[in-house]
Motif scaffolding. Structure first.
Motif, PDB file in Angstrom:
ATOM      1  N   UNK A 118     -12.117  -2.716  -5.301  1.00  0.00           N
ATOM      2  CA  UNK A 118     -13.030  -2.637  -3.913  1.00  0.00           C
ATOM      3  C   UNK A 118     -14.104  -1.381  -3.217  1.00  0.00           C
ATOM      4  N   UNK A 119     -13.475  -0.727  -3.591  1.00  0.00           N
ATOM      5  CA  UNK A 119     -14.309   0.667  -2.473  1.00  0.00           C
ATOM      6  C   UNK A 119     -14.123   0.443  -0.754  1.00  0.00           C
ATOM      7  N   UNK A 120     -13.326   0.222  -0.547  1.00  0.00           N
ATOM      8  CA  UNK A 120     -12.826  -0.010   1.037  1.00  0.00           C
ATOM      9  C   UNK A 120     -12.545   1.006   1.865  1.00  0.00           C
ATOM     10  N   UNK A 121     -11.939   1.445   2.796  1.00  0.00           N
ATOM     11  CA  UNK A 121     -12.550   2.525   3.134  1.00  0.00           C
ATOM     12  C   UNK A 121     -10.846   3.178   3.633  1.00  0.00           C
ATOM     13  N   UNK A 122     -10.137   4.364   2.548  1.00  0.00           N
ATOM     14  CA  UNK A 122      -9.104   4.762   2.468  1.00  0.00           C
ATOM     15  C   UNK A 122      -8.031   4.777   3.581  1.00  0.00           C
ATOM     16  N   UNK A 123      -9.064   4.771   5.020  1.00  0.00           N
ATOM     17  CA  UNK A 123      -7.669   4.379   6.343  1.00  0.00           C
ATOM     18  C   UNK A 123      -7.468   2.864   6.105  1.00  0.00           C
ATOM     19  N   UNK A 124      -8.282   1.980   5.919  1.00  0.00           N
ATOM     20  CA  UNK A 124      -8.054   0.634   6.142  1.00  0.00           C
ATOM     21  C   UNK A 124      -6.635   0.244   5.355  1.00  0.00           C
ATOM     22  N   UNK A 125      -7.356   1.069   3.656  1.00  0.00           N
ATOM     23  CA  UNK A 125      -6.023   0.832   2.569  1.00  0.00           C
ATOM     24  C   UNK A 125      -4.336   1.068   3.130  1.00  0.00           C
ATOM     25  N   UNK A 126      -4.863   2.339   3.731  1.00  0.00           N
ATOM     26  CA  UNK A 126      -3.840   3.067   3.845  1.00  0.00           C
ATOM     27  C   UNK A 126      -2.580   2.379   5.070  1.00  0.00           C
ATOM     28  N   UNK A 127      -3.495   1.914   6.256  1.00  0.00           N
ATOM     29  CA  UNK A 127      -3.413   0.941   7.056  1.00  0.00           C
ATOM     30  C   UNK A 127      -2.302   0.047   6.407  1.00  0.00           C
ATOM     31  N   UNK A 128      -3.091  -1.375   5.966  1.00  0.00           N
ATOM     32  CA  UNK A 128      -2.146  -2.363   5.482  1.00  0.00           C
ATOM     33  C   UNK A 128      -1.876  -2.084   4.438  1.00  0.00           C
ATOM     34  N   UNK A 129      -0.940  -0.777   4.191  1.00  0.00           N
ATOM     35  CA  UNK A 129      -0.148  -0.610   2.432  1.00  0.00           C
ATOM     36  C   UNK A 129       1.294   0.305   3.321  1.00  0.00           C
ATOM     37  N   UNK A 130       0.679   0.871   5.146  1.00  0.00           N
ATOM     38  CA  UNK A 130       1.716   1.120   5.432  1.00  0.00           C
ATOM     39  C   UNK A 130       2.310  -0.343   6.141  1.00  0.00           C
ATOM     40  N   UNK A 131       1.681  -1.460   6.178  1.00  0.00           N
ATOM     41  CA  UNK A 131       2.488  -2.757   6.754  1.00  0.00           C
ATOM     42  C   UNK A 131       2.961  -3.392   6.254  1.00  0.00           C
ATOM     43  N   UNK A 132       2.598  -3.116   5.158  1.00  0.00           N
ATOM     44  CA  UNK A 132       3.247  -3.768   4.054  1.00  0.00           C
ATOM     45  C   UNK A 132       4.264  -3.645   3.899  1.00  0.00           C
ATOM     46  N   UNK A 133       4.488  -1.954   3.416  1.00  0.00           N
ATOM     47  CA  UNK A 133       6.092  -1.328   3.333  1.00  0.00           C
ATOM     48  C   UNK A 133       6.932  -1.559   4.333  1.00  0.00           C
ATOM     49  N   UNK A 134       6.313  -2.078   5.933  1.00  0.00           N
ATOM     50  CA  UNK A 134       6.906  -1.777   6.669  1.00  0.00           C
ATOM     51  C   UNK A 134       7.708  -3.032   6.779  1.00  0.00           C
ATOM     52  N   UNK A 135       6.732  -4.488   6.726  1.00  0.00           N
ATOM     53  CA  UNK A 135       6.954  -5.606   6.667  1.00  0.00           C
ATOM     54  C   UNK A 135       8.659  -6.028   5.352  1.00  0.00           C
TER      55      UNK A 135
END
Length: 383
Positions: free
Chosen positions: A142-159
């Motif tokens: 979707x071409x989302x900002x890399x920072x937003x995607x990385x933040x969501x990925x990190x939250x997913x890993x932690x959860x």
């Protein structure tokens, strides 16, 4: 009784699980953001997004309830539900992830549901890794900002990893509780077995002795009333002693002394005309050998009185720095020993003390009972 206890434990566990699932709904607050975007008209078509989001939330709670509340659902059905839930979450993220208010967060719930649902840790880590990969792929697509995607990925890993750790800990705690209940049940069974064995050992010997003395009284009563009266008084004494020992056995506080048993069997054998020879070493018996040999002597002499028709009995106790050995030999009819309750219980006692029991016929007639107990450094002096 055991099934009632198991059902009670299951009901408590289910009730606790449903409370945890109810509390788990508080974690759905992250879905309020895409829900607010739908309410503001920022997501089209709104009806499909609403149905999809509500179904996703209910699906998530249902899947979490299966392991948390210990519901009776087949693993294959549960895994199929996880796959359908993942497809729903990925589909919603793909369709609406390019819009406002980051629908990628749904994949965090996908990761958590798999982490709590899979028993095998490797499968859980694989599921979490797949969820993170989906976040990155959809964000890049979707071409989302890399920072937003990385933040969501990190939250997913932690959860996902935290849920895995929590689930693993909960399963280990439940396994520990199950083990504790099983140990408690086993301890009760062992105590019942010990009590039954003690009663057999106590009453078997005593009743045999009473029968033997009663026969003596019956035989000599017509010719020697005074001796018969003395023997009858001895029967009374034996009965009172047996009653005291049974009371001690019921309360579980008694101490079998080998020395006391040795004096008792000497008297019992002599009363029926069996010659007794006792040989002992000066080395003291340890506490394990003293207790086990007391029971072995009682059982061995009971068998001599009942079955041997012997005229002589030899009792020998040899103790050194390594082990203690008790042997009981008679010159009776011999034969093949039958492992009844007495010998079986005696074998169990010796095994608990780390020793062994051997009973075999002697060449030329008679039986030989051998009890061995290894030396214990913590043993006490008993003689």
């Amino acid at each position: 009784m055991a099934s009632d206890t198991g059902e009670s434990v299951g009901r408590v566990r289910n009730r606790r699980g449903f409370l945890l699932v109810a509390a788990h709904t508080l974690w759905l607050w992250l879905l309020l953001t895409p829900a607010a975007a739908i309410a503001r008209g920022q997501v089209q078509p709104a009806a499909a997004a609403t149905v999809g989001l509500v179904a996703f939330a209910l699906f998530y709670l249902a899947l979490v309830a299966v392991p948390v509340a210990d519901l009776a659902v087949r693993p294959a059905l549960h895994h199929a539900g996880l796959a359908a839930f993942a497809l729903l979450g990925v589909g919603l993220a793909v369709v609406y992830g390019g819009g406002p208010e980051g629908w990628l967060v749904l994949l965090m719930y996908v990761a958590a549901a798999g982490a709590v649902g899979f028993v095998r840790v490797a499968w859980g880590f694989g599921w979490v890794g797949g969820s993170v990969a989906a976040v990155v792929a959809i964000g890049v697509g979707h071409g989302l900002p890399a920072g937003d995607t990385a933040q969501t990925a990190l939250i997913t890993v932690l959860a996902g990893t935290l849920t895995l750790a929590f689930s693993r800990t909960a399963r280990l705690v439940e396994e520990l509780r199950r083990t504790q209940r099983e140990l408690a049940r086993t301890a009760v069974q062992q105590e019942r077995l010990r009590f039954a064995r003690d009663l057999h050992d106590l009453l078997g010997h005593t009743l045999s002795l009473v029968v033997v003395k009663a026969e003596v009284v019956r035989r000599i009563a017509p010719t020697d009333p005074h001796q018969a009266a003395a023997e009858a008084a001895d029967i009374e004494r034996i009965g009172r002693t047996a009653l005291s020992e049974v009371r001690e056995a019921v309360t579980g506080y008694r101490e079998r002394s080998f020395g006391r048993e040795l004096d008792s069997v000497r008297t019992a054998l002599a009363d029926v005309g069996i010659s007794v020879t006792v040989r002992e070493t000066n080395h003291p018996l340890g506490v394990e050998a003293d207790d086990a040999f007391g029971w072995a002597l009682r059982e061995g002499v009971t068998n001599v009185l009942r079955h041997s028709r012997a005229s002589r009995c030899e009792i020998e106790v040899v103790a050194d720095a390594r082990e203690s050995v008790l042997t009981i030999r008679d010159d009776g009819v011999g034969g093949r020993p039958q492992p009844g309750n007495g010998l079986r219980g005696l074998s169990e006692r010796l095994e608990q003390a780390g020793g062994e029991l051997h009973v075999a016929p002697v060449r030329g007639g008679g039986m030989l009972l051998t009890a061995r107990v290894p030396h214990s450094p913590a043993g006490r002096w008993t003689r």
